[in-house]
Design a protein around this motif. Structure first.
Motif, mmCIF file in Angstrom:
data_model
loop_
_atom_site.group_PDB
_atom_site.id
_atom_site.type_symbol
_atom_site.label_atom_id
_atom_site.label_comp_id
_atom_site.label_asym_id
_atom_site.label_seq_id
_atom_site.Cartn_x
_atom_site.Cartn_y
_atom_site.Cartn_z
ATOM 1 N N ALA A 113 10.474 1.134 0.319
ATOM 2 C CA ALA A 113 9.292 1.100 -0.548
ATOM 3 C C ALA A 113 9.011 2.474 -1.145
ATOM 4 O O ALA A 113 8.649 2.584 -2.331
ATOM 5 N N GLN A 114 9.198 3.525 -0.352
ATOM 6 C CA GLN A 114 8.958 4.880 -0.846
ATOM 7 C C GLN A 114 9.970 5.271 -1.919
ATOM 8 O O GLN A 114 9.604 5.860 -2.949
ATOM 9 N N VAL A 115 11.238 4.949 -1.693
ATOM 10 C CA VAL A 115 12.283 5.284 -2.672
ATOM 11 C C VAL A 115 12.089 4.481 -3.958
ATOM 12 O O VAL A 115 12.202 5.011 -5.076
ATOM 13 N N LEU A 116 11.789 3.194 -3.823
ATOM 14 C CA LEU A 116 11.570 2.354 -5.000
ATOM 15 C C LEU A 116 10.377 2.854 -5.810
ATOM 16 O O LEU A 116 10.422 2.888 -7.054
ATOM 17 N N ALA A 117 9.305 3.247 -5.124
ATOM 18 C CA ALA A 117 8.130 3.768 -5.818
ATOM 19 C C ALA A 117 8.460 5.064 -6.554
ATOM 20 O O ALA A 117 7.986 5.295 -7.680
ATOM 21 N N SER A 118 9.292 5.916 -5.948
ATOM 22 C CA SER A 118 9.683 7.168 -6.589
ATOM 23 C C SER A 118 10.492 6.909 -7.852
ATOM 24 O O SER A 118 10.295 7.572 -8.889
ATOM 25 N N VAL A 119 11.407 5.958 -7.783
ATOM 26 C CA VAL A 119 12.228 5.624 -8.954
ATOM 27 C C VAL A 119 11.352 5.050 -10.072
ATOM 28 O O VAL A 119 11.494 5.412 -11.257
ATOM 29 N N CYS A 120 10.430 4.172 -9.717
ATOM 30 C CA CYS A 120 9.534 3.587 -10.718
ATOM 31 C C CYS A 120 8.657 4.659 -11.361
ATOM 32 O O CYS A 120 8.415 4.638 -12.575
ATOM 33 N N ALA A 121 8.163 5.604 -10.540
ATOM 34 C CA ALA A 121 7.347 6.691 -11.078
ATOM 35 C C ALA A 121 8.155 7.557 -12.033
ATOM 36 O O ALA A 121 7.654 7.997 -13.081
ATOM 37 N N ALA A 122 9.431 7.804 -11.710
ATOM 38 C CA ALA A 122 10.287 8.625 -12.565
ATOM 39 C C ALA A 122 10.517 7.962 -13.921
ATOM 40 O O ALA A 122 10.440 8.622 -14.970
ATOM 41 N N PHE A 123 10.774 6.671 -13.929
ATOM 42 C CA PHE A 123 10.984 5.968 -15.195
ATOM 43 C C PHE A 123 9.692 5.876 -15.993
ATOM 44 O O PHE A 123 9.710 5.929 -17.232
ATOM 45 N N PRO A 126 9.735 9.702 3.577
ATOM 46 C CA PRO A 126 10.615 9.194 4.637
ATOM 47 C C PRO A 126 10.637 10.075 5.877
ATOM 48 O O PRO A 126 10.767 9.574 6.999
ATOM 49 N N ALA A 127 10.493 11.392 5.696
ATOM 50 C CA ALA A 127 10.494 12.286 6.849
ATOM 51 C C ALA A 127 9.301 12.011 7.759
ATOM 52 O O ALA A 127 9.406 12.067 8.988
ATOM 53 N N VAL A 128 8.147 11.702 7.160
ATOM 54 C CA VAL A 128 6.961 11.384 7.957
ATOM 55 C C VAL A 128 7.170 10.074 8.719
ATOM 56 O O VAL A 128 6.834 9.960 9.900
ATOM 57 N N THR A 129 7.730 9.084 8.050
ATOM 58 C CA THR A 129 7.982 7.791 8.695
ATOM 59 C C THR A 129 8.925 7.948 9.885
ATOM 60 O O THR A 129 8.679 7.405 10.965
ATOM 61 N N ALA A 138 0.821 -1.206 0.000
ATOM 62 C CA ALA A 138 0.000 0.000 0.000
ATOM 63 C C ALA A 138 0.858 1.259 0.000
ATOM 64 O O ALA A 138 0.550 2.244 -0.685
ATOM 65 N N GLU A 139 1.959 1.227 0.746
ATOM 66 C CA GLU A 139 2.861 2.379 0.782
ATOM 67 C C GLU A 139 3.524 2.585 -0.584
ATOM 68 O O GLU A 139 3.682 3.735 -1.044
ATOM 69 N N PHE A 140 3.897 1.499 -1.228
ATOM 70 C CA PHE A 140 4.514 1.583 -2.558
ATOM 71 C C PHE A 140 3.540 2.182 -3.565
ATOM 72 O O PHE A 140 3.873 3.116 -4.308
ATOM 73 N N VAL A 141 2.318 1.665 -3.603
ATOM 74 C CA VAL A 141 1.324 2.146 -4.566
ATOM 75 C C VAL A 141 0.966 3.604 -4.289
ATOM 76 O O VAL A 141 0.855 4.419 -5.209
ATOM 77 N N GLY A 142 0.786 3.950 -3.006
ATOM 78 C CA GLY A 142 0.436 5.323 -2.668
ATOM 79 C C GLY A 142 1.514 6.316 -3.070
ATOM 80 O O GLY A 142 1.219 7.369 -3.648
ATOM 81 N N THR A 143 2.763 5.986 -2.789
ATOM 82 C CA THR A 143 3.866 6.875 -3.163
ATOM 83 C C THR A 143 4.007 6.968 -4.678
ATOM 84 O O THR A 143 4.276 8.046 -5.231
ATOM 85 N N PHE A 201 5.229 4.557 15.609
ATOM 86 C CA PHE A 201 5.574 3.642 14.531
ATOM 87 C C PHE A 201 6.833 2.893 14.938
ATOM 88 O O PHE A 201 7.769 3.508 15.463
ATOM 89 N N PRO A 202 6.895 1.575 14.733
ATOM 90 C CA PRO A 202 8.075 0.805 15.155
ATOM 91 C C PRO A 202 9.304 1.118 14.322
ATOM 92 O O PRO A 202 9.232 1.184 13.086
ATOM 93 N N TRP A 203 10.430 1.317 14.987
ATOM 94 C CA TRP A 203 11.676 1.635 14.280
ATOM 95 C C TRP A 203 12.101 0.509 13.352
ATOM 96 O O TRP A 203 12.741 0.762 12.322
ATOM 97 N N LYS A 204 11.769 -0.725 13.679
ATOM 98 C CA LYS A 204 12.217 -1.840 12.850
ATOM 99 C C LYS A 204 11.566 -1.839 11.470
ATOM 100 O O LYS A 204 12.071 -2.474 10.528
ATOM 101 N N HIS A 205 10.438 -1.125 11.324
ATOM 102 C CA HIS A 205 9.771 -1.044 10.027
ATOM 103 C C HIS A 205 10.191 0.182 9.217
ATOM 104 O O HIS A 205 9.787 0.306 8.060
ATOM 105 N N VAL A 206 10.966 1.061 9.816
ATOM 106 C CA VAL A 206 11.362 2.297 9.133
ATOM 107 C C VAL A 206 12.186 2.004 7.874
ATOM 108 O O VAL A 206 11.909 2.566 6.807
ATOM 109 N N PRO A 207 13.237 1.149 7.920
ATOM 110 C CA PRO A 207 14.036 0.917 6.708
ATOM 111 C C PRO A 207 13.233 0.362 5.538
ATOM 112 O O PRO A 207 13.410 0.810 4.391
ATOM 113 N N VAL A 208 12.328 -0.583 5.796
ATOM 114 C CA VAL A 208 11.562 -1.167 4.694
ATOM 115 C C VAL A 208 10.533 -0.173 4.156
ATOM 116 O O VAL A 208 10.232 -0.158 2.948
ATOM 117 N N TYR A 209 9.993 0.665 5.019
ATOM 118 C CA TYR A 209 9.056 1.694 4.561
ATOM 119 C C TYR A 209 9.768 2.697 3.657
ATOM 120 O O TYR A 209 9.259 3.065 2.586
#
Length: 223
Positions: free
Chosen positions: A163-173, A140-143, A84-89, A152-160
């Motif tokens: 997902a946000q960075v990957l979604a941004s790169v995919c949107a750019a391409f 990422p700043a919100v996370t 959901a985070e990937f699609v939303g971003t 929000f759990p710190w252990k989920h921050v890196p994967v979130y």
């Protein structure tokens, strides 16, 4: 004493919209029970929490006290949250940047107000669509802010953030493939000095984080 209909009252949320798996406008934590972790009518009744929200004036006036009930939020898997985070971003970056590109290609036909409205509507749609699943951080700043405030759990921050960075790169391409050549539309290129650009970004980011964390973490903001 005449029996009166007991109206429902909004409850004070124990979780926040920034917490994935929580209802969009708050709710209560609870544990699942039943077969395979699914809710059953019996488990729903056990997990449903009710409490009186009226004061002593109601009893003195001869009225029944108001009662509020709330069901616990559903238990959403981490994979669904990341999806959901990937699609939303992806939607946000594509919609916001595509508007700027179209505005440049049409010599400003969309206008600055149109670009701002497009980005704002994209954020609203994404939050309403995925906020109850992933929290719709989209940034990422919100996370990091939610994690720092212990919402929000710190252990989920890196994967979130991944997902946000990957979604941004995919949107750019995707934008490059659709709007080639894209020229400079949607590209963040400062027209002032680096120190001025940094100051503006800092102030804008501070305002964004202040509003997001205040609205999403203060229980009185959704009542």
């Amino acid at each position: 004493m005449d029996h009166e209909e007991i109206p429902s009252m909004p409850s004070t949320p124990a979780t926040t919209p920034g917490t994935p798996g929580a209802p969009l406008f708050g709710g209560f934590d609870g544990k699942r029970s039943g077969h395979n972790g699914r809710y059953t009518p019996k488990s729903l009744l056990k997990s449903c929490k009710c409490f009186s929200v009226d004061n002593e004036w109601a009893l003195e006036d001869g009225r029944l006290p108001l009662v509020s009930c709330a069901l616990p939020p559903p238990n959403v898997s981490l994979y669904r949250k990341l999806g959901a985070e990937f699609v939303g971003t992806l939607i946000l970056i594509f919609a916001g940047t595509a508007t700027a590109i179209v505005n440049q290609k049409t010599d400003g036909a969309v206008t600055l107000i149109g670009c701002a409205a497009s980005a704002g509507l994209a954020v609203m749609i994404v939050i309403l669509s995925t906020g109850h699943i992933s929290g719709a951080h989209l940034n990422p700043a919100v996370t990091i802010s939610f994690a720092a405030l212990k919402h929000f759990p710190w252990k989920h921050v890196p994967v979130y953030i991944g997902a946000q960075v990957l979604a941004s790169v995919c949107a750019a391409f995707a934008l490059k493939a659709v709007f080639e050549p894209t020229m400079s539309g949607g590209v963040t290129v400062p027209t002032v000095t680096l120190s001025q650009a940094f100051a503006l970004e800092f102030i804008i980011s501070f305002n964004l984080m202040f509003v997001v964390t205040a609205v999403a973490t203060d229980t009185r903001a959704v009542s």
